[in-house]
Scaffold this active site. Structure first.
Site, PDB file in Angstrom:
ATOM      1  CG  ASN A 197      -1.758   1.193   1.391  1.00  0.00           C
ATOM      2  OD1 ASN A 197      -1.776   2.056   0.504  1.00  0.00           O
ATOM      3  ND2 ASN A 197      -2.467   1.303   2.512  1.00  0.00           N
ATOM      4  CD1 TRP A 198       3.542   0.916  -2.699  1.00  0.00           C
ATOM      5  CD2 TRP A 198       3.590   1.906  -4.708  1.00  0.00           C
ATOM      6  NE1 TRP A 198       4.244   0.105  -3.557  1.00  0.00           N
ATOM      7  CE2 TRP A 198       4.295   0.683  -4.800  1.00  0.00           C
ATOM      8  CE3 TRP A 198       3.491   2.699  -5.855  1.00  0.00           C
ATOM      9  CZ2 TRP A 198       4.888   0.236  -5.986  1.00  0.00           C
ATOM     10  CZ3 TRP A 198       4.074   2.260  -7.042  1.00  0.00           C
ATOM     11  CH2 TRP A 198       4.776   1.042  -7.096  1.00  0.00           C
ATOM     12  CE  LYS A 199      -0.307   3.118   4.809  1.00  0.00           C
ATOM     13  NZ  LYS A 199      -0.161   3.182   6.260  1.00  0.00           N
ATOM     14  CG  HIS A 256      -5.845   1.723   5.341  1.00  0.00           C
ATOM     15  ND1 HIS A 256      -5.406   2.631   6.274  1.00  0.00           N
ATOM     16  CD2 HIS A 256      -4.821   0.861   5.143  1.00  0.00           C
ATOM     17  CE1 HIS A 256      -4.158   2.329   6.615  1.00  0.00           C
ATOM     18  NE2 HIS A 256      -3.786   1.251   5.938  1.00  0.00           N
ATOM     19  CD  GLU A 282      -3.062   5.260   6.891  1.00  0.00           C
ATOM     20  OE1 GLU A 282      -3.051   5.295   5.647  1.00  0.00           O
ATOM     21  OE2 GLU A 282      -2.149   4.734   7.569  1.00  0.00           O
ATOM     22  CD  GLU A 302      -3.361  -2.566   7.334  1.00  0.00           C
ATOM     23  OE1 GLU A 302      -2.250  -2.747   6.842  1.00  0.00           O
ATOM     24  OE2 GLU A 302      -4.040  -1.547   7.131  1.00  0.00           O
ATOM     25  N   GLY A 332       2.668   2.137  10.968  1.00  0.00           N
ATOM     26  CA  GLY A 332       3.629   3.230  10.857  1.00  0.00           C
ATOM     27  C   GLY A 332       4.339   3.568  12.155  1.00  0.00           C
ATOM     28  CB  SER A 351       5.403  -2.019  11.978  1.00  0.00           C
ATOM     29  OG  SER A 351       5.015  -0.690  12.291  1.00  0.00           O
ATOM     30  N   GLY A 379       2.937  -1.170   4.350  1.00  0.00           N
ATOM     31  CA  GLY A 379       2.938   0.268   4.071  1.00  0.00           C
ATOM     32  C   GLY A 379       4.356   0.745   3.795  1.00  0.00           C
ATOM     33  N   GLY A 380       4.979   1.337   4.806  1.00  0.00           N
ATOM     34  CA  GLY A 380       6.296   1.962   4.649  1.00  0.00           C
ATOM     35  C   GLY A 380       7.315   1.113   3.896  1.00  0.00           C
TER      36      GLY A 380
HETATM   37  P1  13P Z   1       3.102   0.296   7.794  1.00  0.00           P
HETATM   38  O1  13P Z   1       3.631  -0.955   7.169  1.00  0.00           O
HETATM   39  O2  13P Z   1       3.827   1.529   7.358  1.00  0.00           O
HETATM   40  O3  13P Z   1       2.978   0.172   9.284  1.00  0.00           O
HETATM   41  O4  13P Z   1       1.606   0.503   7.231  1.00  0.00           O
HETATM   42  C1  13P Z   1       0.719  -0.553   7.306  1.00  0.00           C
HETATM   43  C2  13P Z   1      -0.486  -0.206   6.524  1.00  0.00           C
HETATM   44  O5  13P Z   1      -1.240   0.672   6.903  1.00  0.00           O
HETATM   45  C3  13P Z   1      -0.713  -0.924   5.266  1.00  0.00           C
HETATM   46  O6  13P Z   1      -1.988  -0.685   4.772  1.00  0.00           O
END
Ligand code: 13P
Length: 260
Positions: A9-11, A95, A97, A167, A173, A213, A234-235
């Site tokens: 997920n490149w956000k 998600h 977010e 998640e 994050g 993470s 994510g990251g």
């Molecule tokens: P991180 O891997 O940066 O913690 O993010 C997880 C995430 O929200 C994937 O959708």
């Protein structure tokens, strides 16, 4: 048997050119990975460019969100069919977010799930609790409601195109990963819930992936858990070497030759 799925997920990151570079590098690095589904979810602006690059590979492309309606006066929104047209076969929905920053509730997310399934794509439904909810002992109640309400009126056949991503919000994050035991407990709970809401076959066949993470150094431990079928990253998905290392996780014995 469930085929593992590793999704990036490149956000809100990367220009079109940066996204193309990352996709090209990943297509090369992951060319030999056939026993794991790999999905990249760039920003909307980069989807078609990334999809074109991935066309010759086994890597699939996903959207990070969509709107439930097929068309109309909905300024700033994108439909499931438009995502499919741009090259997506998966869409991430619900998600945390989106839930926390944009006020999305289970009913709205459920409408999006149906839109994605109607468009012939697969939905990745994200669920997860806050630290406060976990500490208050509300973990299973919160997750139970998110799963039941998010999947309302989805039938057993459609469930073949649904992936659930657990998640925990406190692990996103933050560098804090749920311990593999904690994650395994929740995944087992969700699988049990699917058995009650749908059928034993659906519970057995639905992929439940973990996010929060995930890094190259914790993926093996997570994937060694019987009920963890992959990761939503994510990251670490923004870095080609890290994401490739995650997607190439050493396969635990219980996953030998899983195909689907
Ligand atoms: P991180 O891997 O940066 O913690 O993010 C997880 C995430 O929200 C994937 O959708």
């Amino acid at each position: 048997m469930r085929k593992p799925l590793i999704a990036g997920n490149w956000k809100l990151h990367k220009t079109i050119n940066e996204a193309k570079d990352l996709a090209k590098t990943l297509c090369t690095k992951l060319a030999d990975v056939h026993n794991t589904d790999i999905v990249l979810a760039p920003s909307f602006t980069a989807i078609s460019a990334v999809a074109e690059i991935c066309q010759e590979s086994t890597i699939k492309v996903g959207g990070q969100n969509c709107f439930p309606e097929p068309q109309g006066a909905f300024t700033g929104e994108v439909s499931a069919a438009q995502l499919n047209d741009a090259g997506c076969t998966y869409v991430i929905l619900g998600h945390s977010e989106r839930r926390q920053l944009f006020g999305e509730d289970d009913a709205f997310i459920n409408a999006k799930i149906h839109a994605v399934l109607r468009a012939g794509m697969s939905a990745i439904l994200c669920v997860g609790e806050t630290l406060e909810q976990r500490e208050q002992g509300d973990l299973f109640e919160v997750l139970g409601a998110q799963v039941r309400n998010g999947l309302k009126d989805v039938n057993d056949t459609q469930m073949e195109h649904v992936v659930i991503a657990y998640e925990p919000i406190w692990a996103i994050g933050t560098g804090k990963t749920a311990s593999s035991d904690d994650a395994a407990e929740v995944h087992a709970y969700i699988r049990g819930l699917l058995q009650g809401v749908f059928s034993p076959a659906v519970a057995q066949n639905t992929r439940i992936i973990y996010g929060g993470s995930v890094k190259p150094d914790n993926i093996s431990e997570l994937m060694a858990q019987a009920d963890i079928d992959g990761a939503l990253v994510g990251g670490a998905s923004l870095n080609a070497a890290d994401f490739a290392a995650i997607a190439n996780f050493p396969r635990p014995l219980h996953m030998a030759d899983t195909h689907r």
